[in-house]
Design an enzyme around this catalytic site. Structure first.
Site, PDB file in Angstrom:
ATOM      1  N   HIS A 264     -21.162   5.867 -21.128  1.00  0.00           N
ATOM      2  CA  HIS A 264     -21.288   7.272 -21.556  1.00  0.00           C
ATOM      3  C   HIS A 264     -22.449   7.976 -20.846  1.00  0.00           C
ATOM      4  O   HIS A 264     -23.011   8.932 -21.366  1.00  0.00           O
ATOM      5  CB  HIS A 264     -21.494   7.399 -23.069  1.00  0.00           C
ATOM      6  CG  HIS A 264     -20.582   6.550 -23.891  1.00  0.00           C
ATOM      7  ND1 HIS A 264     -19.385   6.998 -24.388  1.00  0.00           N
ATOM      8  CD2 HIS A 264     -20.677   5.239 -24.272  1.00  0.00           C
ATOM      9  CE1 HIS A 264     -18.780   6.025 -25.062  1.00  0.00           C
ATOM     10  NE2 HIS A 264     -19.545   4.939 -24.991  1.00  0.00           N
TER      11      HIS A 264
ATOM     12  N   SER B  77     -32.263  22.861   3.036  1.00  0.00           N
ATOM     13  CA  SER B  77     -31.842  24.189   2.596  1.00  0.00           C
ATOM     14  C   SER B  77     -32.546  25.216   3.467  1.00  0.00           C
ATOM     15  O   SER B  77     -33.712  25.039   3.827  1.00  0.00           O
ATOM     16  CB  SER B  77     -32.234  24.390   1.136  1.00  0.00           C
ATOM     17  OG  SER B  77     -32.340  25.768   0.850  1.00  0.00           O
TER      18      SER B  77
ATOM     19  N   LYS C 139     -35.895  20.965  -0.380  1.00  0.00           N
ATOM     20  CA  LYS C 139     -34.585  20.381  -0.686  1.00  0.00           C
ATOM     21  C   LYS C 139     -34.097  19.366   0.339  1.00  0.00           C
ATOM     22  O   LYS C 139     -34.399  19.444   1.512  1.00  0.00           O
ATOM     23  CB  LYS C 139     -33.539  21.501  -0.787  1.00  0.00           C
ATOM     24  CG  LYS C 139     -33.802  22.422  -1.947  1.00  0.00           C
ATOM     25  CD  LYS C 139     -33.012  22.056  -3.158  1.00  0.00           C
ATOM     26  CE  LYS C 139     -31.620  22.570  -2.995  1.00  0.00           C
ATOM     27  NZ  LYS C 139     -30.856  22.501  -4.204  1.00  0.00           N
TER      28      LYS C 139
ATOM     29  N   GLU D 163     -21.386  14.748  -1.510  1.00  0.00           N
ATOM     30  CA  GLU D 163     -20.640  15.811  -2.192  1.00  0.00           C
ATOM     31  C   GLU D 163     -19.270  16.005  -1.542  1.00  0.00           C
ATOM     32  O   GLU D 163     -18.266  16.221  -2.206  1.00  0.00           O
ATOM     33  CB  GLU D 163     -21.428  17.122  -2.148  1.00  0.00           C
ATOM     34  CG  GLU D 163     -22.695  17.070  -2.978  1.00  0.00           C
ATOM     35  CD  GLU D 163     -23.608  18.247  -2.668  1.00  0.00           C
ATOM     36  OE1 GLU D 163     -23.490  19.261  -3.362  1.00  0.00           O
ATOM     37  OE2 GLU D 163     -24.425  18.161  -1.728  1.00  0.00           O
TER      38      GLU D 163
ATOM     39  N   TYR E 108      19.022  13.601   4.422  1.00  0.00           N
ATOM     40  CA  TYR E 108      17.915  14.405   4.934  1.00  0.00           C
ATOM     41  C   TYR E 108      18.053  15.882   4.554  1.00  0.00           C
ATOM     42  O   TYR E 108      19.140  16.440   4.582  1.00  0.00           O
ATOM     43  CB  TYR E 108      17.851  14.288   6.471  1.00  0.00           C
ATOM     44  CG  TYR E 108      16.759  15.137   7.096  1.00  0.00           C
ATOM     45  CD1 TYR E 108      15.458  14.655   7.190  1.00  0.00           C
ATOM     46  CD2 TYR E 108      17.030  16.427   7.558  1.00  0.00           C
ATOM     47  CE1 TYR E 108      14.453  15.444   7.732  1.00  0.00           C
ATOM     48  CE2 TYR E 108      16.035  17.215   8.110  1.00  0.00           C
ATOM     49  CZ  TYR E 108      14.739  16.715   8.193  1.00  0.00           C
ATOM     50  OH  TYR E 108      13.746  17.485   8.729  1.00  0.00           O
TER      51      TYR E 108
END
Ligand code: ARG
Length: 459
Positions: free
Chosen positions: A157, A278, A284, A291, A318
């Protein structure tokens, strides 16, 4: 002008928009190597079966090879009016060898041709994905070996649950990738039947040798039903399903890297090579590669869903709908390849912050289960009661704002009078992980043995 390949009964050419919606050359030109391979196998078989004379076979073979050279050298001009790769190759072949080229299409159709080309492409791609997944496994197993004893919090969790080791966490992904590779291999084994010679849908009256073309192209055998051969794309679906599952595994790991590299967690450091800065916030260090691995699972799953929807209402055999199998399949499997490469790069470079991990491993009462187990083992309490006593101690520690190991013995004994000094040993994180020696458990010795085993097996 009507189409040179099939325009016999047409008085005029297609509308501009018809040509645009119909053409696949923009994306199926990447099947050129597979298409030419298939044609070479087909024409050799036509010659061997006595369907074509040897001089035509020789001319067609030489012509196909020069088309291949032109494509490889980037000299080939792809034209939209020729629709697709099959007609583009054949049209150029006709320019090179003359009317004999027209004999190549004996006893086949674009329907069995395209199914064969796609299978060859997907098969090669599955093989290279398997290799790339093995590279990632190797990088993870090596990291696991190095960090077999590096403790970190294990979560359920996303709450601190029990301490584990960083190596153990890496090996979890090695196992997932092993199953992913198994799925790639299963898909490959099932797809490895050759559709060539099924012709348009019904087979052919020519005395072709489908076993010969199947084996020339590295297939185990020819497909057994001509309708099925040209009508299904389950091999692409199955590969996309395997790719989607693998992409989801990578996405979960990518998500962990994103969370772990945040200043708040600070569990690991990614290298400069796999992060970006950044333009406005100088502090940063963004985990963009992770990501994007996380995000690309979207287009991979999308390709699977898209093709399932394309296929679901098609009557045999097809239909042109099936031309829409290509872009998604190409894009998705290529995206997965990039994700595997990026993940491997990140894993090779990443540095766990052992100090932070160890401190985090001990916070959040992560050794509460060790305490409960101790009460069971040493004092003979039933587990449920031990759970209850431990809960009271966690409550007491949390009220004081301290860790379990910071409670005094008298404080411990308020919850259970028979507790002794010996309990403190199991409250340490190192002892906790070292005690998890059950098969598959997180004990550093287990992790070391498993990591070594993987490294040997991966070679
Ligand atoms: N470009 C077509 C495809 O990708 C090739 C097969 C065309 N067959 C046909 N009967 N029109 O599906």
């Amino acid at each position: 002008m009507s189409n040179r390949m099939w325009g016999g009964r047409f008085a005029s050419g297609p509308a501009e928009i018809m040509e645009e919606i119909n053409a696949s050359i923009g994306f199926d030109k990447r099947l050129a190597p597979q298409d030419i391979r298939g044609s070479l196998a087909h024409v050799a078989m036509l010659g061997a079966a006595g369907i074509l004379p040897a001089d035509d076979v020789a001319a067609i073979e030489a012509g196909l090879k020069s088309v291949r050279d032109e494509i490889e050298a980037g000299r080939f001009v792809f034209k939209r009016e020729l629709e697709d790769i099959h007609m583009s190759v054949e049209s150029r072949l006709t320019e090179i060898v003359g009317p004999a080229a027209g004999r190549l299409h004996t006893a086949r159709s674009r329907n069995d041709q395209v199914a064969t080309d796609m299978k060859l492409w997907v098969r090669d791609t599955l093989d290279s994905l398997d290799q790339q997944a093995a590279d990632l496994q190797r990088a993870l197993a090596e990291t696991a070996l190095k960090h077999a004893g590096t403790v970190m919090p294990g979560f359920t969790h996303l709450q601190s649950a029990q301490p584990v080791t960083f190596g153990h966490h890496c090996l979890a992904y090695v196992e997932m990738l092993a199953r992913d590779r198994g799925r790639f291999r299963d898909a490959r084994a099932r797809l490895n039947e050759c559709p060539l010679g099924a012709a348009a849908l019904a087979g052919t009256s020519f005395p072709i040798d489908r076993h010969a073309t199947a084996s020339a192209l590295g297939f185990d055998r020819p497909t057994a039903n001509s309708l099925d051969s040209v009508a299904d794309r389950d091999f692409a679906l199955e590969s996309l399903a395997a790719a989607s599952i693998c992409a989801v595994h990578l996405s979960r790991f990518a998500e962990e890297l994103v969370v772990w590299t945040s200043a708040q967690f600070n569990f690991v450091k990614l290298s400069d090579g796999y992060t970006t800065g950044s333009s406005i916030m100088p502090q940063k260090r963004n985990p963009d590669a992770a990501e994007l691995v996380r995000a690309k699972s979207g287009r991979i799953i999308g390709a699977l869903t898209g093709l399932l929807v394309v296929m679901k209402g098609l009557p045999l055999a097809y239909s042109k709908d099936m031309q829409e199998d290509k872009e998604g399949t190409f894009d998705a499997l290529q995206a997965l390849s990039l994700c595997l490469a990026a993940m491997t790069g990140m894993v090779k470079d990443l540095e766990p912050n052992a100090g932070v991990l160890s401190q985090a491993a001990g916070s959040g009462y992560a050794t509460a289960t060790d305490l409960a187990d101790w009460l069971v083992r040493e004092l003979g309490l039933p587990f449920r009661q031990a759970h209850h006593v431990t809960g009271r101690l966690v409550g007491a520690a949390s009220a004081k704002g301290v860790g379990l190991e910071e409670l005094s013995l008298p404080e411990m004994q308020e919850a259970e009078p028979r507790i002794t000094d010996a309990v403190y040993a199991v409250l340490g994180v190192e002892n906790s992980v070292a005690s998890r020696t059950s098969y598959g458990g997180t004990a550093p010795d287990n992790v070391r043995t498993q990591a070594q085993g993987w490294i040997e097996r991966l070679g």
